[in-house]
Design a protein around this motif. Structure first.
Motif, mmCIF file in Angstrom:
data_model
loop_
_atom_site.group_PDB
_atom_site.id
_atom_site.type_symbol
_atom_site.label_atom_id
_atom_site.label_comp_id
_atom_site.label_asym_id
_atom_site.label_seq_id
_atom_site.Cartn_x
_atom_site.Cartn_y
_atom_site.Cartn_z
ATOM 1 N N GLU A 113 0.833 -1.222 0.000
ATOM 2 C CA GLU A 113 0.000 0.000 0.000
ATOM 3 C C GLU A 113 0.860 1.263 0.000
ATOM 4 O O GLU A 113 0.366 2.365 0.185
ATOM 5 C CB GLU A 113 -0.921 0.023 1.221
ATOM 6 C CG GLU A 113 -2.079 -0.958 1.158
ATOM 7 C CD GLU A 113 -1.630 -2.396 1.399
ATOM 8 O OE1 GLU A 113 -0.727 -2.586 2.241
ATOM 9 O OE2 GLU A 113 -2.161 -3.310 0.742
ATOM 10 N N ILE A 114 2.150 1.108 -0.204
ATOM 11 C CA ILE A 114 3.129 2.216 -0.223
ATOM 12 C C ILE A 114 3.105 2.977 1.095
ATOM 13 O O ILE A 114 3.149 4.211 1.144
ATOM 14 C CB ILE A 114 2.897 3.170 -1.425
ATOM 15 C CG1 ILE A 114 2.564 2.360 -2.664
ATOM 16 C CG2 ILE A 114 4.151 4.005 -1.696
ATOM 17 C CD1 ILE A 114 3.608 1.342 -3.061
ATOM 18 N N ASN A 115 3.033 2.232 2.194
ATOM 19 C CA ASN A 115 3.227 2.794 3.524
ATOM 20 C C ASN A 115 4.634 2.443 3.979
ATOM 21 O O ASN A 115 5.085 1.301 3.814
ATOM 22 C CB ASN A 115 2.199 2.228 4.511
ATOM 23 C CG ASN A 115 0.781 2.607 4.138
ATOM 24 O OD1 ASN A 115 0.495 3.750 3.798
ATOM 25 N ND2 ASN A 115 -0.123 1.643 4.185
ATOM 26 N N LEU A 116 5.331 3.411 4.547
ATOM 27 C CA LEU A 116 6.706 3.180 4.984
ATOM 28 C C LEU A 116 6.698 2.433 6.313
ATOM 29 O O LEU A 116 6.172 2.923 7.310
ATOM 30 C CB LEU A 116 7.447 4.516 5.122
ATOM 31 C CG LEU A 116 8.957 4.442 5.369
ATOM 32 C CD1 LEU A 116 9.650 3.616 4.289
ATOM 33 C CD2 LEU A 116 9.546 5.844 5.417
ATOM 34 N N ASN A 117 7.260 1.233 6.307
ATOM 35 C CA ASN A 117 7.305 0.382 7.496
ATOM 36 C C ASN A 117 8.670 0.457 8.165
ATOM 37 O O ASN A 117 9.702 0.586 7.491
ATOM 38 C CB ASN A 117 7.023 -1.073 7.117
ATOM 39 C CG ASN A 117 5.560 -1.310 6.808
ATOM 40 O OD1 ASN A 117 4.860 -1.978 7.562
ATOM 41 N ND2 ASN A 117 5.082 -0.774 5.696
ATOM 42 N N LYS A 153 3.669 21.740 -1.290
ATOM 43 C CA LYS A 153 4.076 22.531 -0.132
ATOM 44 C C LYS A 153 5.079 21.748 0.718
ATOM 45 O O LYS A 153 5.070 20.522 0.762
ATOM 46 C CB LYS A 153 2.855 22.897 0.712
ATOM 47 C CG LYS A 153 1.880 23.822 0.009
ATOM 48 C CD LYS A 153 0.696 24.121 0.909
ATOM 49 C CE LYS A 153 -0.302 25.054 0.222
ATOM 50 N NZ LYS A 153 -1.481 25.327 1.083
ATOM 51 N N PHE A 154 5.916 22.487 1.434
ATOM 52 C CA PHE A 154 6.941 21.860 2.266
ATOM 53 C C PHE A 154 6.318 21.001 3.360
ATOM 54 O O PHE A 154 6.905 19.993 3.786
ATOM 55 C CB PHE A 154 7.829 22.941 2.896
ATOM 56 C CG PHE A 154 8.991 22.392 3.670
ATOM 57 C CD1 PHE A 154 10.136 21.960 3.019
ATOM 58 C CD2 PHE A 154 8.935 22.294 5.054
ATOM 59 C CE1 PHE A 154 11.214 21.450 3.731
ATOM 60 C CE2 PHE A 154 10.002 21.777 5.772
ATOM 61 C CZ PHE A 154 11.142 21.361 5.108
ATOM 62 N N SER A 155 5.142 21.386 3.819
ATOM 63 C CA SER A 155 4.478 20.651 4.907
ATOM 64 C C SER A 155 3.796 19.380 4.424
ATOM 65 O O SER A 155 3.381 18.543 5.235
ATOM 66 C CB SER A 155 3.438 21.553 5.586
ATOM 67 O OG SER A 155 2.474 22.013 4.638
ATOM 68 N N GLU A 156 3.661 19.216 3.108
ATOM 69 C CA GLU A 156 2.995 18.023 2.577
ATOM 70 C C GLU A 156 3.946 16.834 2.544
ATOM 71 O O GLU A 156 5.163 16.996 2.580
ATOM 72 C CB GLU A 156 2.442 18.312 1.180
ATOM 73 C CG GLU A 156 1.317 19.347 1.152
ATOM 74 C CD GLU A 156 0.714 19.504 -0.233
ATOM 75 O OE1 GLU A 156 0.353 18.477 -0.841
ATOM 76 O OE2 GLU A 156 0.626 20.657 -0.709
ATOM 77 N N ASP A 157 3.354 15.654 2.457
ATOM 78 C CA ASP A 157 4.133 14.416 2.499
ATOM 79 C C ASP A 157 4.482 13.945 1.087
ATOM 80 O O ASP A 157 3.591 13.659 0.292
ATOM 81 C CB ASP A 157 3.320 13.333 3.217
ATOM 82 C CG ASP A 157 4.081 12.019 3.343
ATOM 83 O OD1 ASP A 157 5.311 12.040 3.185
ATOM 84 O OD2 ASP A 157 3.436 10.985 3.585
ATOM 85 N N PRO A 158 5.774 13.853 0.754
ATOM 86 C CA PRO A 158 6.158 13.411 -0.591
ATOM 87 C C PRO A 158 5.756 11.961 -0.872
ATOM 88 O O PRO A 158 5.505 11.588 -2.019
ATOM 89 C CB PRO A 158 7.686 13.570 -0.592
ATOM 90 C CG PRO A 158 8.082 13.543 0.841
ATOM 91 C CD PRO A 158 6.949 14.169 1.586
ATOM 92 N N ILE A 159 5.707 11.132 0.179
ATOM 93 C CA ILE A 159 5.310 9.728 -0.011
ATOM 94 C C ILE A 159 3.866 9.652 -0.459
ATOM 95 O O ILE A 159 3.510 8.870 -1.353
ATOM 96 C CB ILE A 159 5.529 8.929 1.283
ATOM 97 C CG1 ILE A 159 7.020 8.888 1.615
ATOM 98 C CG2 ILE A 159 4.971 7.518 1.148
ATOM 99 C CD1 ILE A 159 7.348 8.223 2.941
ATOM 100 N N THR A 160 3.012 10.461 0.127
ATOM 101 C CA THR A 160 1.605 10.503 -0.274
ATOM 102 C C THR A 160 1.471 10.962 -1.722
ATOM 103 O O THR A 160 0.639 10.447 -2.478
ATOM 104 C CB THR A 160 0.815 11.455 0.656
ATOM 105 O OG1 THR A 160 0.951 11.003 2.013
ATOM 106 C CG2 THR A 160 -0.654 11.483 0.285
ATOM 107 N N TRP A 161 2.302 11.931 -2.110
ATOM 108 C CA TRP A 161 2.257 12.424 -3.489
ATOM 109 C C TRP A 161 2.630 11.317 -4.459
ATOM 110 O O TRP A 161 1.960 11.113 -5.477
ATOM 111 C CB TRP A 161 3.217 13.610 -3.649
ATOM 112 C CG TRP A 161 3.140 14.275 -4.991
ATOM 113 C CD1 TRP A 161 2.334 15.326 -5.352
ATOM 114 C CD2 TRP A 161 3.888 13.920 -6.175
ATOM 115 N NE1 TRP A 161 2.535 15.654 -6.670
ATOM 116 C CE2 TRP A 161 3.481 14.809 -7.204
ATOM 117 C CE3 TRP A 161 4.842 12.971 -6.456
ATOM 118 C CZ2 TRP A 161 4.006 14.749 -8.489
ATOM 119 C CZ3 TRP A 161 5.371 12.898 -7.743
ATOM 120 C CH2 TRP A 161 4.953 13.781 -8.743
#
Length: 606
Positions: A202-206, A535-543
Motif C-alpha cells: 500500500e506504499i506505507n513506509l514500514n 508545499k513543504f508541509s505536505e508528504d512526498p510519499i503521499t504524493w
C-alpha cells in the motif's frame, strides 16, 4: 392407603423475579404479560424468553434492587439493575455453571501476554495477589496462566506469530534499507539490533525490528558482518538490501564494506559530533559555568523553591532548569536555551541566595547568541530523526541550509564576540569536513530531485551537481524502458479496427511506444520536473502514492531511495525500550526473552 404428596420445585432461580407466579398455573412475564410454560417449575423456557425478548430492557428501580458480587439479584422487582442504577444485559445476572470456553481462555491469555510485552510488565505479575483478585473480580471463571507458562509458552507462541507476520511483510518489499547499532545492558551484556525500513504493497513506509540479539563475540568488523549476514539469511532479504545506516564507528563501517552494502553514517550522530566539538573549542568555559549553576539548583531544594517563587512573583512562565547530558543529542543547546529564558529570575535567586556565579554580563550575551546559532542544529536533528517519513532528501537540503544560516550569522551578528566567531567557524569547518562526500552523494541528490517539495530548486545554485544528478537518474531508468518495450503493435486506436487506415495508425502508435529508451527516460524526467512543487508541509510519499502511475520508472527509483533513513535512531529507540525492560530488578531476564519481548513490542500491530 398411603397418600402421595406432590412436592413442587423450589423456585429459587433469579429468573423468577421477572415473572408472576400463579400457583400450579404457568407464570406470566412481568414485561409483556405473556404466559410462558414452565412444566414442573422448570426455568429453561423462562430464561430463554428473557434473553431473546427482553434482553435490552431488563432494568429495575435503583431504590429496590442491588447486585451481589456474582452479578445475581438480591431482591425482587420488575427488572434488574446494578447498585449504580445502570442497566445491564441479562447475562450479568445469571451465573452459568459452565467452564470458560477454550477459545475465550485462549483470547484472554493472548491479551495478557500482549499487555505484558507492550507495557514492560514483569512475568510475575500473574503471581501478584492483588492482580489476581482484580482479574477474578472481572471474570471469576478465568484462571490466569502461571509465570512459567507465560514465559515459556505464551511468549514464544506470540513471538513466532509476530515473526512470521514480519517475514510475510518483507516478502512483498521491493527494496529494504537497514539500520544497526550496539548496546550494553546493566549486566554488561552486549546486544546488536537490526531494523528494516521498506514500503509495503500500500506504499506505507514500514519500520520493523529484525533482531536484537546478544553479541557475545568481540566487536570486530568481521564478526559484525557475519551477524548482519545471518539476519539477512534468516529473513531471506539479502538481494533486496539497498543501504545500511549506522553510527560513525570504524568497525561497523568496515562491516558494511565487507557485506558490499551502501553505507550511510547516522546524520544526527554526525551533527552532534560537529556541535560538540565546536562548543568545546569556543564557549566550553561558559558552558561549564552554566552546568555548575544548574547543578546547584538541581541539588538544592531551597534554590529550586526560590526560583519557582521568583517566577511567580515576576508573572513569568514556570520553567525548570535542564542539565546537559553527554549522551543526549543537543542537550547542551536545551540547557542553554532554558538557562537564558530564566535569566531574570536566575539573577534574582543568585543574588538573594549568594550563589557563586562567575558569569559576566558579556557571557550572558554570548549564551543568547549561541542559542540562536545552535537552534537550527536542534531543528535539523528533530527533522531527520523522524520515523516513517522521508528523511534522506531532507538530509541534503539541511546541509546546504545550515551552511547558509551560519554564513548569515557571520554577516549579521555585530558586534561579533570572539567566542561566537570561533563557534561559527568551527561549525562551518565541521560541516565541510564531515559532510563533504554526503553532499554530492548520488543517492542523496537523486532523492532531493525526486522529492516533489524540492525538485530542481534544491540544487538550483549548483548546476553541475544538478546536471550530474539528472544524468544519473536517466541512466537508472533507461534500462527499465529497454526491458518494457511492447512485443507487438497496440490495437488501441482512435479509429475502428475495420477502417482503411487502422494498420497505418497502429504502426504510428507502436512507433511512439517504442521510442529510443534514452529519449523515453528523458521525457519522463522532464515531465515530472515540469509539474508544480507541493508545499513543504505536505508528504512526498503521499504524493508519489497518488502520482506514481504517471512516472512508472521514476517511481521504481523512489521506492529504493525514500526507504533509506538518514539516521540510526530506530535502533536507538529499540535500546531505549530495552533499557525499560532490562532493569536492575529484571537483570536475570535471558537475552532470548528480551529479544522476543522487543520484537512483539515493536512489530505487533505495526
Amino acid at each position: 392407603m398411603i397418600s402421595v404428596i406432590k412436592m413442587s420445585r423450589i423456585t429459587t432461580s433469579d429468573v423468577w423475579q421477572f415473572f408472576i407466579r400463579r400457583g400450579e398455573q404457568d407464570p406470566v412475564c412481568k414485561f409483556c404479560k405473556q404466559i410462558i410454560k414452565a412444566p414442573g417449575g422448570s426455568t429453561s423456557n423462562l430464561l430463554r424468553h428473557i434473553k431473546i425478548v427482553h434482553k435490552k430492557n431488563v432494568v429495575s428501580s435503583t431504590s429496590n434492587n442491588n447486585c451481589n458480587n456474582n452479578g445475581a439479584i438480591e431482591s425482587t422487582g420488575a427488572a434488574a439493575t446494578t447498585s449504580y442504577g445502570t442497566s445491564c444485559s441479562i447475562e450479568n445476572y445469571f451465573t452459568s455453571s459452565k467452564a470458560i470456553p477454550a477459545k475465550v481462555k485462549e483470547s484472554l491469555d493472548r491479551s495478557l501476554i500482549i499487555t505484558i510485552c507492550k507495557d514492560n510488565l514483569p512475568f510475575n505479575l500473574v503471581e501478584s495477589p492483588n492482580f489476581q483478585a482484580f482479574v477474578t473480580h472481572l471474570n471469576p471463571k478465568y484462571s490466569m496462566p502461571s509465570r512459567k507458562t507465560v514465559a515459556k509458552t505464551l511468549l514464544p507462541l506470540l513471538y513466532e506469530e509476530v515473526l512470521q507476520t514480519t517475514m510475510d511483510k518483507l516478502k512483498s518489499a521491493k527494496a529494504i534499507s537497514l539500520t544497526t547499532d550496539g548496546w550494553t545492558s546493566c549486566t554488561n551484556t552486549s546486544f546488536i539490533a537490526v531494523t528494516a525500513h521498506f514500503f509495503d504493497e500500500e506504499i506505507n513506509l514500514n519500520s520493523l525490528l529484525l533482531e536484537c540479539a546478544e553479541l557475545a563475540v568481540s566487536h570486530t568488523s568481521v564478526n559484525l558482518a557475519e551477524c548482519i549476514e545471518h539476519v539477512l539469511e534468516k529473513f531471506q532479504i539479502k538481494d533486496k538490501i539497498v543501504s545500511l545506516t549506522t553510527d560513525n564507528a570504524r568497525n561497523i563501517t568496515l562491516a558494511a564494506s565487507l557485506l558490499d552494502i551502501k553505507h550511510f553514517s547516522c546524520f544526527a550522530h554526525t551533527l552532534n559530533l560537529i556541535v560538540k566539538h565546536a562548543i568545546d573549542v569556543s564557549i566550553g568555559n561558559i558552558v561549564n559555568e552554566v552546568k555548575h549553576i544548574v547543578m546547584h539548583f538541581k541539588k538544592s531544594s531551597v534554590a529550586t523553591h526560590k526560583l519557582v517563587e521568583t517566577q511567580k512573583n515576576l508573572k513569568m512562565e514556570e520553567l525548570k532548569l535542564k542539565q546537559d547530558v553527554a549522551t543526549r543529542w543537543n542537550s547542551t543547546y536545551v540547557m542553554l536555551e532554558r538557562f537564558i529564558r530564566n535569566r531574570i529570575p536566575l539573577g534574582v535567586c543568585i543574588e538573594a541566595l549568594k550563589i557563586k556565579c562567575n558569569l559576566k554580563t558579556e557571557d550572558w550575551d554570548i549564551i543568547e547568541k549561541s542559542v540562536k546559532i545552535l537552534k537550527c542544529f536542534d531543528e535539523a536533528t528533530v527533522h531527520v530523526s523522524a520515523e516513517k517519513v522521508a528523511t534522506l532528501s531532507k538530509m541534503g537540503l539541511i546541509i546546504r541550509m545550515l551552511r547558509k544560516n551560519l554564513h548569515n550569522f557571520q554577516q549579521t551578528i555585530c558586534p561579533m564576540p570572539s567566542e561566537i566567531g570561533l563557534l561559527i567557524s568551527s561549525l562551518m569547518e565541521g560541516i565541510a569536513i564531515r559532510f563533504q562526500s554526503l553532499e554530492t552523494d548520488p543517492y542523496v541528490t537523486q532523492s532531493m530531485l525526486l522529492d516533489p517539495r524540492f525538485k530542481k530548486s534544491s540544487l538550483e545554485n549548483e548546476p553541475d551537481i544538478l546536471k550530474t544528478t539528472y544524468e544519473a537518474l536517466k541512466d537508472e531508468i533507461t534500462p527499465l524502458y529497454e526491458c518494457s518495450a511492447p512485443d507487438e503493435p497496440s490495437n488501441s486506436s482512435d479509429i475502428e479496427p475495420d477502417s482503411l487506415f487502422f494498420e497505418f495508425v497502429s504502426k504510428i502508435n507502436y512507433a511512439d511506444n517504442i521510442l529510443n529508451p534514452n529519449l523515453a527516460a528523458q521525457k519522463e524526467i522532464d515531465s515530472y520536473l515540469s509539474t508544480n512543487n507541493i508545499k513543504f508541509s505536505e508528504d512526498p510519499i503521499t504524493w508519489w502514492k497518488k502520482e506514481g502511475k504517471n512516472y512508472p520508472k521514476l517511481y521504481n527509483i523512489f521506492l529504493r531511495r525514500f526507504c533509506i533513513p538518514a539516521t540510526s535512531v530506530p535502533c536507538e529507540r529499540i535500546f531505549s525500550k530495552a533499557g525499560n525492560i532490562f532493569t536492575e530488578k529484571r537483570n536475570r531476564l535471558a537475552p532470548k526473552r528480551l529479544q522476543e519481548i522487543l520484537l512483539i513490542q515493536q512489530n505487533y500491530g505495526s
